[in-house]
Design an enzyme around this catalytic site. Sequence first.
Site, PDB file in Angstrom:
ATOM      1  N   LYS A 125     -71.933  27.214  19.114  1.00  0.00           N
ATOM      2  CA  LYS A 125     -72.192  28.547  19.658  1.00  0.00           C
ATOM      3  C   LYS A 125     -72.509  28.388  21.161  1.00  0.00           C
ATOM      4  O   LYS A 125     -71.608  28.099  21.935  1.00  0.00           O
ATOM      5  CB  LYS A 125     -73.302  29.245  18.868  1.00  0.00           C
ATOM      6  CG  LYS A 125     -72.969  29.377  17.366  1.00  0.00           C
ATOM      7  CD  LYS A 125     -73.961  30.258  16.641  1.00  0.00           C
ATOM      8  CE  LYS A 125     -73.899  30.106  15.124  1.00  0.00           C
ATOM      9  NZ  LYS A 125     -72.643  30.511  14.484  1.00  0.00           N
ATOM     10  N   HIS A 141     -78.537  30.371  16.264  1.00  0.00           N
ATOM     11  CA  HIS A 141     -78.310  31.524  17.147  1.00  0.00           C
ATOM     12  C   HIS A 141     -79.360  31.623  18.256  1.00  0.00           C
ATOM     13  O   HIS A 141     -79.330  32.575  19.044  1.00  0.00           O
ATOM     14  CB  HIS A 141     -78.317  32.837  16.349  1.00  0.00           C
ATOM     15  CG  HIS A 141     -77.043  33.057  15.603  1.00  0.00           C
ATOM     16  ND1 HIS A 141     -75.902  33.517  16.205  1.00  0.00           N
ATOM     17  CD2 HIS A 141     -76.728  32.834  14.311  1.00  0.00           C
ATOM     18  CE1 HIS A 141     -74.931  33.598  15.311  1.00  0.00           C
ATOM     19  NE2 HIS A 141     -75.400  33.187  14.158  1.00  0.00           N
ATOM     20  N   SER A 161     -78.630  36.192  11.901  1.00  0.00           N
ATOM     21  CA  SER A 161     -77.389  36.607  12.557  1.00  0.00           C
ATOM     22  C   SER A 161     -76.993  38.053  12.294  1.00  0.00           C
ATOM     23  O   SER A 161     -76.308  38.654  13.115  1.00  0.00           O
ATOM     24  CB  SER A 161     -76.254  35.676  12.143  1.00  0.00           C
ATOM     25  OG  SER A 161     -76.073  35.736  10.754  1.00  0.00           O
TER      26      SER A 161
HETATM   27  N1  PLP Z   1     -76.588  28.153  10.535  1.00  0.00           N
HETATM   28  C1  PLP Z   1     -76.581  29.383  11.054  1.00  0.00           C
HETATM   29  C2  PLP Z   1     -77.873  30.136  11.143  1.00  0.00           C
HETATM   30  C3  PLP Z   1     -75.395  29.961  11.508  1.00  0.00           C
HETATM   31  O1  PLP Z   1     -75.378  31.198  12.019  1.00  0.00           O
HETATM   32  C4  PLP Z   1     -74.197  29.216  11.425  1.00  0.00           C
HETATM   33  C5  PLP Z   1     -72.900  29.758  11.870  1.00  0.00           C
HETATM   34  O2  PLP Z   1     -72.537  30.868  11.639  1.00  0.00           O
HETATM   35  C6  PLP Z   1     -74.252  27.937  10.872  1.00  0.00           C
HETATM   36  C7  PLP Z   1     -75.460  27.438  10.447  1.00  0.00           C
HETATM   37  C8  PLP Z   1     -73.030  27.102  10.743  1.00  0.00           C
HETATM   38  O3  PLP Z   1     -72.769  26.474  11.952  1.00  0.00           O
HETATM   39  P1  PLP Z   1     -71.498  25.553  12.117  1.00  0.00           P
HETATM   40  O4  PLP Z   1     -70.375  26.444  12.555  1.00  0.00           O
HETATM   41  O5  PLP Z   1     -71.875  24.532  13.121  1.00  0.00           O
HETATM   42  O6  PLP Z   1     -71.242  24.938  10.770  1.00  0.00           O
END
Ligand code: PLP
Length: 395
Positions: free
Chosen positions: A246, A211, A183
């Site tokens: 997302k 992502h 990210s």
């Molecule tokens: N994994 C990754 C790679 C993320 O970028 C994010 C969110 O920023 C998450 C997990 C967490 O996702 P959630 O909002 O569904 O807990």
Amino acid sequence: MPLSQRLNSTLASLRAAGTYKHLKYLASPMGPSVKIEGVGEVLVFCSNDYLGLASHPEVIEAGQEGLRRYGAGTASVRFICGTMECHRQLEDRIARFLGTEAALTFVSCWNANAGVIPTVVEAGDTILSDELNHASIIDAGRLAPKQTTRLVYKHADLADLAAKLASVAAAPVKLVVTDGVFSMEGDVAPLDELVALCRRHGATLVVDDSHAVGVLGAYGRGTHEHFMLPGAAPEGVDIFTGTLGKALGGAAGGYVAGPRELIEYLIQRSRPQLFSNALPPSVASSALKAIEILEREPTRLARLRANVARMRGGLRSLGYDVLESPTAILPIIIGETAEAIRLSEQLLKRGVFVIGFGFPVVPERKARLRVQMSAAHTEAQIDRALEAFASLKRP
Ligand code: PLP
């Protein structure tokens, strides 16, 4: 009170360092533009609403229908009386979409990572994690049994990972965990080579594709599709985790997808499944609709890609240092944290909402503005954002 004193002193030091986070309250749904309390209407270039589905009328209607049909929630964990038809429909659809045998939803991807990584390892096993993995993967690893070895390999560095895998050759299970798209850099894990390396070392590959799902690949299936890999081992990834918060509707929720025995095992053993309520049916229903729209309208992906290209081209022609990537994340390296924050504040004053990230979230002197694109942005909105970037006063 010692606790209050400590909390207040930490908060004071965050304010002094300029890293205190001020919440911005939105008075409108998420979309290419939002109304921020005390600021007004701004263009959004920092949400993960990659496909513009968070406030899509059909997604909203599906959520409302889920609420009408099943009520507010399950009032139960899955295995007692908390599994509804909408959960099965969504899980079947996720599995079909990704090309796995089965899938299981969680209330977030944070929970999905915490629900799979520490659950499948036992004493003597090893978890190998990319150094830039998301916080939820790092914390999930910390929940693993004490006698599990945890190793961190250099970012996307296959030689380092190979050496570390060789050093734990005797471990019965070697779990290699990576983000599909990182990210902060917006770069893509070298999944084709990771799969091959894992096969050579008898390791299991877990990919958090939060992502990438809805963004990468010919049909938006994610990083594996970007590399034209199937959704299952041996030629493909072993286990996926991902978010529904997302591209896939933007509400909340996460999933683990993979072989049937894995999903069955998680239903028996995964603590967030056993001890926490299910995904609310309104969210399960809206996410299901989001996947349906993505499959029905491949033009959304084309629009997202065209928007990314327009923004990247425009920023580069203004002299900004934009990292290259096929994702919808465009990090602009600025350097100093204070400068990145100052620029993001200037952009907001010009009606463009872009976040600045600094140390310790990213390495020192690599502070950046992170621009995130959506299929819902119009060309006119992108051009307005570029005008704002053009007008920034930079040293
Ligand atoms: N994994 C990754 C790679 C993320 O970028 C994010 C969110 O920023 C998450 C997990 C967490 O996702 P959630 O909002 O569904 O807990």
